[in-house]
Design a protein around this motif. Structure first.
Motif, short mmCIF file in Angstrom:
data_model
loop_
_atom_site.label_atom_id
_atom_site.label_comp_id
_atom_site.label_asym_id
_atom_site.label_seq_id
_atom_site.Cartn_x
_atom_site.Cartn_y
_atom_site.Cartn_z
N GLN A 55 0.85 -1.17 0.00
CA GLN A 55 0.00 0.00 0.00
C GLN A 55 0.90 1.23 0.00
OE1 GLN A 55 -2.28 -0.69 3.58
NE2 GLN A 55 -3.86 -1.86 2.50
N THR A 56 0.31 2.41 0.16
CA THR A 56 1.09 3.63 0.29
C THR A 56 1.01 4.11 1.73
OG1 THR A 56 -0.77 5.09 -0.24
CG2 THR A 56 0.54 4.24 -2.09
N TYR A 57 1.90 4.99 2.12
CA TYR A 57 1.85 5.47 3.51
C TYR A 57 0.61 6.31 3.75
CZ TYR A 57 3.54 10.18 2.21
OH TYR A 57 3.68 11.45 1.68
N GLU A 58 0.02 6.88 2.68
CA GLU A 58 -1.25 7.60 2.86
C GLU A 58 -2.37 6.63 3.24
OE1 GLU A 58 1.15 10.02 -0.13
OE2 GLU A 58 0.65 7.91 0.16
N GLN A 59 -2.30 5.39 2.76
CA GLN A 59 -3.30 4.39 3.12
C GLN A 59 -3.03 3.77 4.48
OE1 GLN A 59 -2.46 2.21 -0.59
NE2 GLN A 59 -4.64 2.29 -1.05
N SER A 60 -1.82 3.86 4.95
CA SER A 60 -1.43 3.29 6.24
C SER A 60 -0.74 4.39 7.06
CB SER A 60 -0.48 2.10 6.04
OG SER A 60 -1.06 1.13 5.21
N GLU A 61 -1.53 5.33 7.54
CA GLU A 61 -0.97 6.50 8.21
C GLU A 61 -0.22 6.15 9.49
OE1 GLU A 61 -4.25 9.17 8.77
OE2 GLU A 61 -3.88 10.17 6.85
N TRP A 62 -0.55 5.01 10.06
CA TRP A 62 0.13 4.62 11.29
C TRP A 62 1.63 4.39 11.05
CZ3 TRP A 62 2.17 -0.18 10.48
CH2 TRP A 62 1.56 -0.97 9.51
N VAL A 63 2.04 4.19 9.79
CA VAL A 63 3.46 4.06 9.47
C VAL A 63 4.19 5.36 9.81
CG1 VAL A 63 5.14 3.74 7.61
CG2 VAL A 63 3.10 2.29 7.72
#
Length: 574
Positions: A479-487
């Motif tokens: 995914q992208t970091y926008e989709q996984s903001e917890w990253v």
């Protein structure tokens, strides 16, 4: 000839009477003799009369099922106790307190039926300012109760109900949960009805295992397998072309050492694996409805299948959990080899079966009649809740790992409907340099506990334990970091050398040093090395190639507005 026949009948009648008398005498002496004397008498009785276990009863099956379910509960609560504070605690990456507040606002600002229906959890009624202590308490209580059931091999409805409620409470506020969480909740719910209401005896005489309960477990394994098989056939074309196993071992969430070697199996072996998978998931489940022997064959094949999956990868306790309903395919006669011949459980079962054969079965009590009504009600409930699940299985738009009721009593399952053909990983890197640009900047890498990172680190072996953050990072990588903001939340915590997040990681290059000034995420493509290659000779398990940046270098100043916009506490402000 007639007199001979009558004599034979009289002899058989006399023997039955003698057996009944012996049983009555034995049961009367049970209350007055020691356990040692009873075991000796029972052994002599068995040898003298030649009684063997009958088919079609499930007393021993219940003991095995409860112990297996308790083992999974113990592992699950251990994982929760060790990791929940870091993930959903007060200083966690996704605090459950914030989630509960958002649900409370959504349902009108009150903690009532609407809030409980949306998110069933006992945490609603606990002090939210002591959330870490609450999570610890739930984990410890779950470990203690499941450990008790595991050791004793017995439980009552109250204990199993408490276990189910406790695990429900943490799953429903976990926010990022895997499909096996619902599977454990469904298995745990069915386990409640295996048990007597009060008694803790492994062989409660007045609460025989219900056929309804046994069949609810069998229905569960049928749905699990059919769901997994159908989602594959309808999903990735590689399952239809028999090529998915060419990629699976290398690209699965958390490979183990055997994954490395199985990935290099010949092409024909991978085709055989895929065909075997389709047979076991799409054909074998129907053996359940074809009589005792075919049902047991289904149980044997499903258990062997799960054992192979356990050996070949780290899929948490998913495969261990799937073995649990498969055990319901076996009756007492089939599972007797797991128990000592002279043991109390086996001897008690022999007495119960002989009692029933001799017509000495006690008349149903009021409690037993109520229990029968409860069992029938359970069957009706499961049948009713199975309607949307069956419709989903029949649909060309099948969903996997979905719940159709808030309590997750009956769910639809599936796994690996699509198989990634390349393995990508997000690698966190930090530097002490004031400026993040320039060739002289030295970037140092963080390591997670189990997922691939350092090329020369051997894949770990952790099943049935589970590292949740490692698993989540597998999803984040495609995914992208926008989709996984917890990253980005993790990146901010690493900038502050936050011990909460670092406890979920394997290596901190800045331990006992200054805090890193910049953190970045790099995206790599990973592949297993070839046995015998120069890389393998250097002790490397992996080779990798950089894809590009996953997220750009960030520091605390650049993240300030990002954190504030999401109501996250600023790193280092705890």
């Amino acid at each position: 000839m007639a007199s001979s026949s009558e004599s034979s009948e009289n002899s058989e009648s006399f023997l039955r009477k003698r057996r009944g008398d012996a049983l009555v005498s034995d049961s009367l002496s049970h209350d007055s003799c020691s356990e040692t004397v009873q075991d000796e008498d029972s052994t002599k009785y068995e040898k003298k009369v030649g009684v063997s276990l009958q088919t079609g009863t499930y007393w021993l099956t219940r003991i095995v099922l409860l112990r297996a379910l308790a083992f999974i509960y113990f592992v699950a609560f251990t994982v929760a106790y060790n990791q929940n504070k870091q993930l959903i605690g007060e200083k966690g990456l996704m605090p459950c307190k914030d989630y509960l507040r958002s649900v409370k606002r959504y349902v009108g600002g009150k903690i009532g039926f609407a809030a409980l229906a949306y998110t069933p959890s006992v945490l609603w009624f606990m002090d939210w300012n002591e959330m870490d202590a609450n999570l610890d308490g739930i984990g410890l209580a779950g470990m203690a109760l499941s450990g008790f059931v595991l050791i004793m091999g017995s439980a009552n409805m109250i204990i199993m109900g408490i276990l189910w409620i406790l695990y429900h409470s943490i799953v429903n506020v976990g926010q990022l949960c895997a499909g096996w969480e619902s599977q454990l909740l469904e298995s745990g719910f069915l386990g409640i009805f295996l048990c007597p209401l009060w008694s803790l005896s492994p062989m409660p005489r007045r609460c025989p295992p219900s056929l309804v309960s046994i069949w609810t477990f069998r229905w569960l394994i049928v749905r699990i397998m059919l769901g997994a098989g159908l989602i594959k056939i309808r999903g990735d074309r590689c399952w239809r072309e028999l090529t998915c196993m060419d990629y699976h071992y290398e690209t699965q969430p958390v490979p183990n050492p055997m994954s490395y070697y199985m990935h290099r199996s010949p092409w024909w072996f991978h085709r055989f694996e895929t065909l075997s998978n389709h047979f076991i998931e799409l054909v074998v489940p129907f053996f359940t409805f074809m009589g005792r022997r075919m049902c047991m064959l289904n149980g044997v094949l499903q258990i062997l299948f799960q054992v192979v999956l356990i050996i070949s990868g780290n899929l948490s306790f998913l495969n261990w959990l799937t073995i649990v309903p498969s055990l319901a395919c076996f009756d007492d006669a089939a599972l007797a080899f797991l128990f000592r011949r002279s043991g109390r459980a086996t001897q008690t079962l022999l007495q119960i079966q002989t009692e029933e054969a001799s017509g000495l079965k006690p008349a149903p009590s009021k409690g037993m009649l109520i229990r029968r009504v409860l069992n029938v009600s359970l069957g009706i409930l499961i049948a009713y809740l199975s309607v949307p699940v069956v419709m989903n299985l029949l649909s060309s738009r099948q969903m996997m790992n979905t719940s159709f009721d808030p309590l997750r009593i009956v769910n639809t399952y599936g796994a690996f409907g699509s198989v990634t053909k390349e393995r990508t990983e997000v690698v966190f890197q930090g530097t002490l340099s004031v400026n993040h640009t320039g060739e002289e900047v030295v970037w140092e890498e963080y390591e997670f506990l189990c997922k691939p990172g350092a090329l020369d680190r051997r894949p770990c072996l952790i099943s049935p334990y589970h590292y949740r953050l490692d698993w989540l990072m597998w999803f984040a990588a495609f995914q992208t970091y926008e989709q996984s903001e917890w990253v980005i939340h993790i990146a901010g915590r690493l900038l502050a050398n936050d011990s909460t997040v670092l406890s979920l990681m394997g290596h901190n290059p800045f331990q006992n040093r200054e805090k890193p000034r910049w953190i970045r995420g790099e995206h790599f493509r990973y592949k297993f090395t070839h046995p015998g290659s120069s890389s393998a000779a250097q002790g490397k398990w992996w080779v990798r190639k950089r894809i590009g940046p996953y997220f750009p270098p960030v520091n605390l100043d650049s993240l300030r507005s990002y954190f504030q916009s999401r109501n996250w506490p600023l790193p280092g402000s705890y």
